[in-house]
Design an enzyme around this catalytic site. Sequence first.
Site, PDB file in Angstrom:
ATOM      1  N   TYR A   1      28.158  40.622  -1.962  1.00 32.17           N
ATOM      2  CA  TYR A   1      29.194  40.204  -1.004  1.00 32.17           C
ATOM      3  C   TYR A   1      30.523  39.812  -1.667  1.00 32.17           C
ATOM      4  O   TYR A   1      31.426  39.317  -1.008  1.00 32.17           O
ATOM      5  CB  TYR A   1      28.633  39.041  -0.165  1.00 32.17           C
ATOM      6  CG  TYR A   1      29.299  38.877   1.176  1.00 32.17           C
ATOM      7  CD1 TYR A   1      29.051  39.771   2.217  1.00 32.17           C
ATOM      8  CD2 TYR A   1      30.176  37.821   1.417  1.00 32.17           C
ATOM      9  CE1 TYR A   1      29.662  39.620   3.448  1.00 32.17           C
ATOM     10  CE2 TYR A   1      30.785  37.671   2.653  1.00 32.17           C
ATOM     11  CZ  TYR A   1      30.529  38.565   3.660  1.00 32.17           C
ATOM     12  OH  TYR A   1      31.134  38.411   4.879  1.00 32.17           O
TER      13      TYR A   1
ATOM     14  N   LYS B   1      37.670  37.210   2.424  1.00 34.86           N
ATOM     15  CA  LYS B   1      37.613  36.138   3.422  1.00 34.86           C
ATOM     16  C   LYS B   1      38.344  34.902   2.894  1.00 34.86           C
ATOM     17  O   LYS B   1      39.050  34.230   3.643  1.00 34.86           O
ATOM     18  CB  LYS B   1      36.163  35.803   3.792  1.00 34.86           C
ATOM     19  CG  LYS B   1      35.416  36.917   4.524  1.00 34.86           C
ATOM     20  CD  LYS B   1      36.047  37.326   5.850  1.00 34.86           C
ATOM     21  CE  LYS B   1      35.101  38.156   6.718  1.00 34.86           C
ATOM     22  NZ  LYS B   1      35.785  38.750   7.888  1.00 34.86           N
TER      23      LYS B   1
HETATM   24  N1  LIG Z   1      27.429  39.343  11.063  1.00 32.01           N
HETATM   25  C1  LIG Z   1      27.587  38.292  10.290  1.00 32.01           C
HETATM   26  O1  LIG Z   1      26.661  37.782   9.671  1.00 32.01           O
HETATM   27  C2  LIG Z   1      28.947  37.637  10.172  1.00 32.01           C
HETATM   28  C3  LIG Z   1      29.011  36.315   9.717  1.00 32.01           C
HETATM   29  C4  LIG Z   1      30.244  35.712   9.599  1.00 32.01           C
HETATM   30  C5  LIG Z   1      31.393  36.375   9.928  1.00 32.01           C
HETATM   31  N2  LIG Z   1      31.320  37.670  10.367  1.00 32.01           N
HETATM   32  C6  LIG Z   1      32.577  38.338  10.686  1.00 32.01           C
HETATM   33  O2  LIG Z   1      32.660  38.573  12.092  1.00 32.01           O
HETATM   34  C7  LIG Z   1      33.405  39.763  12.327  1.00 32.01           C
HETATM   35  C8  LIG Z   1      32.610  40.744  13.201  1.00 32.01           C
HETATM   36  O3  LIG Z   1      31.410  41.077  12.521  1.00 32.01           O
HETATM   37  P1  LIG Z   1      30.158  41.730  13.279  1.00 32.01           P
HETATM   38  O4  LIG Z   1      28.971  41.338  12.503  1.00 32.01           O
HETATM   39  O5  LIG Z   1      30.222  41.392  14.738  1.00 32.01           O
HETATM   40  O6  LIG Z   1      30.460  43.290  13.043  1.00 32.01           O
HETATM   41  P2  LIG Z   1      29.822  44.582  13.762  1.00 32.01           P
HETATM   42  O7  LIG Z   1      28.745  44.196  14.719  1.00 32.01           O
HETATM   43  O8  LIG Z   1      29.495  45.539  12.666  1.00 32.01           O
HETATM   44  O9  LIG Z   1      31.057  45.180  14.590  1.00 32.01           O
HETATM   45  C9  LIG Z   1      32.139  45.686  13.896  1.00 32.01           C
HETATM   46  C10 LIG Z   1      33.271  46.020  14.857  1.00 32.01           C
HETATM   47  O10 LIG Z   1      34.389  46.507  14.062  1.00 32.01           O
HETATM   48  C11 LIG Z   1      34.761  47.798  14.525  1.00 32.01           C
HETATM   49  N3  LIG Z   1      35.176  48.636  13.380  1.00 32.01           N
HETATM   50  C12 LIG Z   1      34.392  49.201  12.428  1.00 32.01           C
HETATM   51  N4  LIG Z   1      35.139  49.912  11.549  1.00 32.01           N
HETATM   52  C13 LIG Z   1      36.422  49.800  11.965  1.00 32.01           C
HETATM   53  C14 LIG Z   1      37.644  50.313  11.499  1.00 32.01           C
HETATM   54  N5  LIG Z   1      37.724  51.090  10.419  1.00 32.01           N
HETATM   55  N6  LIG Z   1      38.770  50.002  12.198  1.00 32.01           N
HETATM   56  C15 LIG Z   1      38.711  49.222  13.299  1.00 32.01           C
HETATM   57  N7  LIG Z   1      37.584  48.701  13.801  1.00 32.01           N
HETATM   58  C16 LIG Z   1      36.441  48.987  13.133  1.00 32.01           C
HETATM   59  C17 LIG Z   1      33.537  48.380  15.209  1.00 32.01           C
HETATM   60  O11 LIG Z   1      33.980  49.347  16.183  1.00 32.01           O
HETATM   61  P3  LIG Z   1      33.072  50.658  16.545  1.00 32.01           P
HETATM   62  O12 LIG Z   1      31.783  50.145  17.124  1.00 32.01           O
HETATM   63  O13 LIG Z   1      33.907  51.400  17.546  1.00 32.01           O
HETATM   64  O14 LIG Z   1      32.874  51.420  15.270  1.00 32.01           O
HETATM   65  C18 LIG Z   1      32.917  47.115  15.840  1.00 32.01           C
HETATM   66  O15 LIG Z   1      33.522  46.846  17.075  1.00 32.01           O
HETATM   67  C19 LIG Z   1      33.766  40.331  10.945  1.00 32.01           C
HETATM   68  O16 LIG Z   1      35.066  39.919  10.592  1.00 32.01           O
HETATM   69  C20 LIG Z   1      32.715  39.705  10.037  1.00 32.01           C
HETATM   70  O17 LIG Z   1      33.122  39.611   8.709  1.00 32.01           O
HETATM   71  C21 LIG Z   1      30.109  38.303  10.520  1.00 32.01           C
END
Ligand SMILES: NC(=O)c1ccc[n+]([C@@H]2O[C@H](COP(=O)([O-])OP(=O)(O)OC[C@H]3O[C@@H](n4cnc5c(N)ncnc54)[C@H](OP(=O)(O)O)[C@@H]3O)[C@@H](O)[C@H]2O)c1
Length: 258
Positions: free
Chosen positions: A159, A166
């Site tokens: 990571y 981040k």
């Molecule tokens: N999951 C965790 O454990 C976690 C923990 C802390 C913080 N976060 C943060 O929370 C946020 C959301 O994470 P998530 O886990 O919900 O992610 P996720 O479920 O993988 O969803 C990712 C989103 O980003 C979009 N995306 C992907 N590639 C892209 C690109 N090149 N340009 C524009 N949009 C794009 C996707 O759209 P499509 O579906 O149309 O491809 C989807 O809507 C991130 O900033 C992540 O770092 C996540």
Amino acid sequence: MSMQGKTLVISGATRGIGKAILYRFAQNGVNVAFTYNKNEEEAAKIATDIEKTHGVKAKYYRLDILEPEQYIELFKQIDNDFERVDCFVSNAIIYGRSVVGGFAPFMRLKPKGLNNIYTATVLAFVVGAQEAAKRMKLIGGGAIVSLSSTGNLVYMPNYAGHGNSKNAVETMVKYAAVDLGEFGIRVNAVSGGPIDTDALKAFPDYAQIKAKVEEQSPLKRMGTATDLAGAVYFLCDPEQSAWLTGQTIVVDGGTTFK
Ligand SMILES: NC(=O)c1ccc[n+]([C@@H]2O[C@H](COP(=O)([O-])OP(=O)(O)OC[C@H]3O[C@@H](n4cnc5c(N)ncnc54)[C@H](OP(=O)(O)O)[C@@H]3O)[C@@H](O)[C@H]2O)c1
């Protein structure tokens, strides 16, 4: 009621945390402009459901955060569809081929992968927040939130690229908060512990991370997307957080301290 009739702009709301945030705002009477990257069909379904269920306006737009300047054209389209921009949430994250060399152990890190993650995390936040702030100035204020992650506080295998970006976006949030405060614009970050989404399922050690979080959290469970949505909403609602700016709120089920 302070949020009714306002407009949220959010990146990456087809899945996971972004989708939960989208619904949280829509349930409270906020019109929503959201982006997708690949899943146009899902974006269309979500927009139809939100308009039908919550009676607010919902529009979706394509965005690639690896090309942050796309935000300039995107906000022009949003100007045509919405009267105002009150909240901007920088949520989308890249995965798959574009993070090769960025999502890896230290000795396998490569400049291209690291740069991609930096572009998608920090530069996309900067351009998106600039465009949002121009609109917020016109209406006397607003709120901007970046998603962050506790992978900059505790070690997570592979990571380093994300964790460093981040950190950088949290610092950018503080600078933006100082420079935009005079316009009534607040800027904050929500840093999540591991949350059960597609992004986390893509980790090769997903099962171990999940088991560790469930064991480590004093609350004895994994985080969910809605756990973060509440914190983002809180930071955007002036009735709840009017004097809160330049901060990162950690929502981690108590895992970071333990
Ligand atoms: N999951 C965790 O454990 C976690 C923990 C802390 C913080 N976060 C943060 O929370 C946020 C959301 O994470 P998530 O886990 O919900 O992610 P996720 O479920 O993988 O969803 C990712 C989103 O980003 C979009 N995306 C992907 N590639 C892209 C690109 N090149 N340009 C524009 N949009 C794009 C996707 O759209 P499509 O579906 O149309 O491809 C989807 O809507 C991130 O900033 C992540 O770092 C996540």
